[in-house]
Design a protein around this motif. Structure first.
Motif, short mmCIF file in Angstrom:
data_model
loop_
_atom_site.label_atom_id
_atom_site.label_comp_id
_atom_site.label_asym_id
_atom_site.label_seq_id
_atom_site.Cartn_x
_atom_site.Cartn_y
_atom_site.Cartn_z
N ARG A 1 0.84 -1.21 0.00
CA ARG A 1 0.00 0.00 0.00
C ARG A 1 0.87 1.25 0.00
O ARG A 1 2.00 1.25 0.49
CB ARG A 1 -0.95 0.01 1.21
CG ARG A 1 -1.94 -1.14 1.16
CD ARG A 1 -3.03 -1.02 2.21
NE ARG A 1 -4.00 -2.10 2.04
CZ ARG A 1 -5.03 -2.06 1.20
NH1 ARG A 1 -5.23 -0.97 0.47
NH2 ARG A 1 -5.85 -3.07 1.11
N ASP B 1 -0.93 6.77 1.52
CA ASP B 1 -2.30 7.09 1.92
C ASP B 1 -3.16 5.86 2.13
O ASP B 1 -4.39 5.96 2.24
CB ASP B 1 -2.94 8.00 0.86
CG ASP B 1 -2.21 9.33 0.73
OD1 ASP B 1 -1.72 9.83 1.76
OD2 ASP B 1 -2.13 9.83 -0.41
N GLU C 1 -3.61 3.45 -0.02
CA GLU C 1 -4.20 2.94 -1.25
C GLU C 1 -3.45 1.69 -1.72
O GLU C 1 -2.25 1.56 -1.52
CB GLU C 1 -4.17 4.01 -2.35
CG GLU C 1 -2.79 4.27 -2.96
CD GLU C 1 -1.89 5.18 -2.16
OE1 GLU C 1 -0.86 5.63 -2.70
OE2 GLU C 1 -2.19 5.42 -0.97
N ALA C 2 -4.20 0.75 -2.30
CA ALA C 2 -3.59 -0.46 -2.84
C ALA C 2 -2.75 -0.09 -4.06
O ALA C 2 -3.19 0.66 -4.93
CB ALA C 2 -4.66 -1.47 -3.22
N LEU C 3 -1.54 -0.59 -4.12
CA LEU C 3 -0.63 -0.28 -5.23
C LEU C 3 -0.72 -1.37 -6.29
O LEU C 3 -0.97 -2.54 -5.98
CB LEU C 3 0.80 -0.19 -4.71
CG LEU C 3 1.09 0.93 -3.72
CD1 LEU C 3 2.48 0.78 -3.14
CD2 LEU C 3 0.92 2.29 -4.39
#
Length: 402
Positions: A71, A74, A76-78
């Protein structure tokens, strides 16, 4: 890829060269057939753990291993890139004549899977070192798949175990002895063919060869299947689809003066075009039934759907080509042909975008070998090329660096 990251990938890969050559030779000397890759799995698992990674074994054989941050800052999934290798060898006699020739009778790495496994392992070790230095901004999953050489292949097994969960795209390399080491073959769209296994069994009461009119002549009927059915497929299906039915095994009877009660012929059905592949099974069934109809025999067609063509995604192929150019130079990236070979990597590409490239393993000016032959010999410099290509793509393209 930035110059600093590219140089780091190159230096890390170079430091592994000798170890990886030895690792590949060890795999070659101890091959294991499909779904029996216990030692091979253990060797890869052990090396990844020694690098501080946490590989996860799959059911029976095979493993996966995640590297890099899952992640972003922030939460968020990468986007995650999958690097896939296959572990299994073939049931053929090794005739490479090398000091690391197979120690297992009638089993050999005659398709280069020892190279594939070593290249993905090496790329993983490079990426782990990059991650430790804070140079890997996106995650990568190493996938070591069992049973590519079987139909249906091991891709079904690992996909059912969630190997692509969270993976946005996936790439693989395949040994190509027709290309020189230092060359990488790519192609947008289908790069392999669909491949199915076929067996046709013909049976009757059997009888004496002096009275063939009193029974169904199994051998004669099989002969008609062998010679006529491929031609029927060539007339019932669009010839542009590259349909090819080739027999590899035939058996009927044991003595010269008796008509046997059963006989079987087996082979492969290959198609370059998915639409033709979807129709070919029905056409095959009809053709076999019509060909043997005059001979008063019973017939059973066993059709195992194998794999669709590997259909390379345009964007991922472009990324793979960019990484290849950085490793072997623009002149080393060549357009490769679509082959009639089958590859269960195709099933991955029905789930996520991806691409397969052909990795040159031929020695310039040397003898040309062929896959699935016991004397297959690779130029081991291809290992380093594969490692730098896969690690470079993961570190460069996913970083969106120039």
């Amino acid at each position: 890829m930035s110059i600093s990251v590219r140089d780091t990938v190159t230096s890390l890969a170079a430091a592994l060269d000798d170890e990886l050559v030895a690792f590949r030779r060890d795999l070659h000397a101890h091959p294991e057939v499909s779904r029996a890759e216990v030692r091979t799995t253990a060797r890869v698992l052990e090396r990844l753990r020694a690098a501080g990674l946490e590989p996860r074994p799959m059911l029976v054989t095979g493993l996966m291993c995640d590297i890099g941050p899952a992640r972003g800052p922030d939460g968020e999934a990468l986007p995650r890139l999958g690097l896939r290798a296959d572990l299994d060898a073939l049931p053929v006699e090794d005739r490479c004549g090398c000091a690391w020739e197979s120690t297992v009778p009638h089993v050999a790495h005659a398709c280069g899977h020892d190279l594939h496994t070593t290249a993905v392992l090496g790329a993983g070790l490079v990426l782990a070192a990059l991650d430790a230095r804070g140079l890997l901004a996106h995650p990568v999953r190493l996938i070591f798949q069992p049973a590519e050489e079987q139909q249906p292949g091991g891709a079904h097994d690992v996909l059912a175990q969630g190997v692509l969960d969270g993976v946005d795209r996936v790439v693989a390399l395949h040994t190509e002895p027709k290309l020189d080491v230092g060359q990488v073959g790519t192609r947008i769209g289908p790069i392999t063919s669909a491949s199915d296994s076929i067996s046709v069994t013909v049976s009757s009461a059997g009888g004496h060869t002096s009275r063939p009119h009193l029974t169904g002549d199994v051998v004669y009927a099989l002969g008609q299947v062998i010679t006529q059915v491929p031609g029927v497929l060539g007339r019932r299906l669009d010839p542009r689809s590259g349909v090819n039915l080739t027999w590899g095994s035939v058996h009927a009877g044991d003595v010269h003066n008796a008509i046997p009660s059963t006989g079987t012929v087996a082979g492969t059905l290959r198609c370059l075009d998915v639409r033709a592949w979807e129709r070919a099974g029905q056409v095959l069934q009809e053709a076999v039934a019509q060909v043997v109809a005059p001979y008063e025999v019973d017939v059973t067609v066993h059709h195992v759907r194998g794999v669709p063509p590997v259909d390379n995604d345009e964007v991922v192929t472009g990324e793979l080509e960019a990484a290849a150019r950085a490793v072997v130079g623009p002149e080393g990236v060549v357009l490769t042909e679509q082959s009639l070979g089958g590859e269960d990597f195709a099933w991955y590409l029905t789930k996520v975008p991806g691409a397969m490239a052909r990795l040159g393993t031929g020695t310039p000016g040397g003898r040309r070998y062929d896959l699935h032959q016991g004397d297959l010999t690779i130029d081991e410099r291809a290992i380093g090329v594969g490692v730098r290509l896969l690690a470079g793509m993961a570190a460069g393209v996913l970083l969106h660096a120039d």
